[in-house]
Design an enzyme around this catalytic site. Structure first.
Site, PDB file in Angstrom:
ATOM      1  N   LYS A 122      -4.570 -11.131   0.733  1.00 46.89           N
ATOM      2  CA  LYS A 122      -3.155 -10.778   0.824  1.00 46.89           C
ATOM      3  C   LYS A 122      -2.420 -11.647   1.844  1.00 46.89           C
ATOM      4  O   LYS A 122      -1.227 -11.926   1.684  1.00 46.89           O
ATOM      5  CB  LYS A 122      -2.997  -9.301   1.183  1.00 46.89           C
ATOM      6  CG  LYS A 122      -3.476  -8.318   0.104  1.00 46.89           C
ATOM      7  CD  LYS A 122      -3.271  -6.885   0.552  1.00 46.89           C
ATOM      8  CE  LYS A 122      -3.642  -5.876  -0.531  1.00 46.89           C
ATOM      9  NZ  LYS A 122      -5.097  -5.758  -0.734  1.00 46.89           N
ATOM     10  N   TRP A 152     -11.892 -10.026   0.199  1.00 46.62           N
ATOM     11  CA  TRP A 152     -11.117  -8.819  -0.031  1.00 46.62           C
ATOM     12  C   TRP A 152      -9.657  -9.015   0.382  1.00 46.62           C
ATOM     13  O   TRP A 152      -9.031  -9.982  -0.010  1.00 46.62           O
ATOM     14  CB  TRP A 152     -11.768  -7.610   0.656  1.00 46.62           C
ATOM     15  CG  TRP A 152     -13.094  -7.231   0.073  1.00 46.62           C
ATOM     16  CD1 TRP A 152     -14.331  -7.413   0.635  1.00 46.62           C
ATOM     17  CD2 TRP A 152     -13.348  -6.642  -1.228  1.00 46.62           C
ATOM     18  NE1 TRP A 152     -15.328  -6.972  -0.205  1.00 46.62           N
ATOM     19  CE2 TRP A 152     -14.759  -6.487  -1.350  1.00 46.62           C
ATOM     20  CE3 TRP A 152     -12.540  -6.226  -2.284  1.00 46.62           C
ATOM     21  CZ2 TRP A 152     -15.356  -5.938  -2.484  1.00 46.62           C
ATOM     22  CZ3 TRP A 152     -13.138  -5.670  -3.410  1.00 46.62           C
ATOM     23  CH2 TRP A 152     -14.524  -5.536  -3.501  1.00 46.62           C
ATOM     24  N   SER A 153      -9.115  -8.146   1.212  1.00 49.40           N
ATOM     25  CA  SER A 153      -7.666  -8.157   1.427  1.00 49.40           C
ATOM     26  C   SER A 153      -7.179  -9.220   2.398  1.00 49.40           C
ATOM     27  O   SER A 153      -5.966  -9.335   2.599  1.00 49.40           O
ATOM     28  CB  SER A 153      -7.191  -6.775   1.891  1.00 49.40           C
ATOM     29  OG  SER A 153      -7.226  -5.873   0.803  1.00 49.40           O
ATOM     30  N   ILE A 154      -8.052 -10.016   2.962  1.00 49.43           N
ATOM     31  CA  ILE A 154      -7.563 -11.225   3.626  1.00 49.43           C
ATOM     32  C   ILE A 154      -6.810 -12.083   2.597  1.00 49.43           C
ATOM     33  O   ILE A 154      -5.916 -12.842   2.950  1.00 49.43           O
ATOM     34  CB  ILE A 154      -8.709 -11.992   4.298  1.00 49.43           C
ATOM     35  CG1 ILE A 154      -9.095 -11.304   5.610  1.00 49.43           C
ATOM     36  CG2 ILE A 154      -8.336 -13.433   4.582  1.00 49.43           C
ATOM     37  CD1 ILE A 154     -10.198 -11.988   6.386  1.00 49.43           C
ATOM     38  N   TYR A 178      -0.232   1.520   0.792  1.00 47.55           N
ATOM     39  CA  TYR A 178      -0.971   0.261   0.679  1.00 47.55           C
ATOM     40  C   TYR A 178      -1.178  -0.145  -0.779  1.00 47.55           C
ATOM     41  O   TYR A 178      -1.726   0.614  -1.567  1.00 47.55           O
ATOM     42  CB  TYR A 178      -2.300   0.401   1.416  1.00 47.55           C
ATOM     43  CG  TYR A 178      -3.076  -0.868   1.557  1.00 47.55           C
ATOM     44  CD1 TYR A 178      -2.459  -2.065   1.900  1.00 47.55           C
ATOM     45  CD2 TYR A 178      -4.454  -0.877   1.360  1.00 47.55           C
ATOM     46  CE1 TYR A 178      -3.186  -3.229   2.038  1.00 47.55           C
ATOM     47  CE2 TYR A 178      -5.194  -2.026   1.510  1.00 47.55           C
ATOM     48  CZ  TYR A 178      -4.554  -3.209   1.853  1.00 47.55           C
ATOM     49  OH  TYR A 178      -5.277  -4.364   1.982  1.00 47.55           O
TER      50      TYR A 178
END
Length: 383
Positions: A71, A67-69, A157
């Site tokens: 980013k 997921w947003s790791i 976000y």
């Protein structure tokens, strides 16, 4: 009992105990946890299962959607271009991507993309998840939109489109899709098993995500807010991460695949003043830019109180009291995964799992592990 594999340095045995407790209780299905202290791997654990029915063991080389790791790695790609003098954080995005100036965005700067303050946190409706899979076309749509709030005044976000925005800059400057840039200039040089999207050859070692009991439903949000526009531009559920279309896409916000070891190996140069096992990766001055705080307050989309630097969140005990103050850059993935770069202690922590909790950022499990790591570091010899 579910088996836990790997090694910890003696001082970090309580970290192993914390993980075993969560596996024993059934809170974890499968996970990996890794900690690097100044180039020494003091924690390297993995265990549990790759599937919700607990029939396939989580192996040393198991990877999953983080997921947003993702980013955090996309941000690292941008920092590499800053480090090379090719990207100016304080320049207008339109210097590199002229079309982005449309509809009042001519003054939006690169730093606004990297701090979620650009005002463009999703696609104008109508939007489908499939629209994001055509990365160039989706980026063009974003470039043509009017911002949903005044850029630079607050964070909102960029849930699924962060990689489209930053990735378009990477593409304009290098000619490479983001996923290829990450592979050629980050994963290969650092020798890490991290990829945006998923190569077909790796499909057999992927752990499916186990969606939370209740997927997020944006319908109750005020339809005029940036939060509603973001979570419906487009709507998506956690189960999408298990589909071939998601895995094949170049989504630099949310479909990175790796494990804790590869997350730590990729991000450790930030905590180690730019050093890696293969030589200098970033200049210390470039890493210092991460701590140029861009916003601090209640995020318009996530609703969390967040302090954003350049590309990474900075400690804020109102949201995550178990991350200490200091020169720490971090972010996490939906459901609880975490990546923490602690420059004061030259330490990098990665936690990756498949059984998603309900929280947008962090979880009780993440809190237990990271608290145990900091306590071990404070009370024992990390070697």
């Amino acid at each position: 009992m579910t088996e836990l594999n790997g090694t910890v340095s003696p001082a970090f045995e309580p970290v192993r105990d914390a993980v075993e407790e969560q596996l024993r209780s059934g809170a974890e299905v499968g996970l990996s946890l890794a900690v690097d202290v100044d180039g020494r791997q003091v924690v390297d654990l993995w265990g549990g299962h790759r599937d919700a029915t607990r029939t396939r063991p989580w192996q040393r080389d198991t990877i999953t959607n983080v997921w947003s790791i993702t980013k955090t790695v996309t941000s690292l790609a941008a920092l590499l271009l800053v480090d090379a003098g090719e990207l100016d954080l304080y320049a207008p995005v339109a210097r590199y991507w002229p079309e982005f100036a449309a509809n009042g965005k001519q003054h939006v700067q690169v730093r606004h993309l990297l701090s979620h303050t650009s005002g463009v946190s999703g696609l104008d409706r109508p939007a489908r998840l499939e629209d994001l899979y055509d990365v160039r076309a989706a980026a063009a749509r974003m470039a043509s939109q009017r911002p949903w709030w005044e850029p630079g005044t607050a964070s909102g976000y960029h849930v699924l489109n962060y990689g489209h925005l930053v990735g378009e800059l990477v593409h304009r400057l290098t000619g490479l899709p983001l996923r290829d840039f990450v592979d050629q200039h980050i994963a290969q040089p650092l020798g890490t098993d991290f990829q945006i999207g998923l190569r077909d050859a790796d499909a057999e070692r992927v752990a499916d995500v186990v969606a939370p009991a209740l997927d997020f439903d944006p319908s109750a949000l005020d339809h005029g807010t940036a939060a509603y526009k973001t979570f419906t531009g487009p709507s998506f559920g956690a189960g999408a991460a298990n589909t071939p279309a998601w895995r094949a896409a170049d989504l630099g916000a949310a479909n990175g695949h790796g494990n804790a070891r590869s997350v730590v190996g990729t991000l450790a140069p930030i905590a180690r003043a730019g050093a890696s096992a293969h030589g200098r990766f970033l200049k210390p001055g470039t890493i210092g830019l991460v701590f140029d705080e861009q916003s601090g307050g209640t995020d318009l989309v996530s609703g969390l109180h967040v302090r954003w630097g350049i590309g990474y969140a900075l400690p804020d005990r109102r949201t995550l009291p178990w991350i200490p103050d200091g020169r720490i850059a971090f972010w996490g993935g939906w459901g609880g995964s975490m990546a923490i770069m602690d420059l004061d202690r030259r330490m990098t922590i990665g936690y990756v799992m498949n059984n998603m909790g309900a929280d947008i950022l962090g979880s009780q499990r993440a809190a237990a592990y990271i608290t145990a790591v900091y306590r071990a570091l404070a009370t024992g010899n990390p070697t």
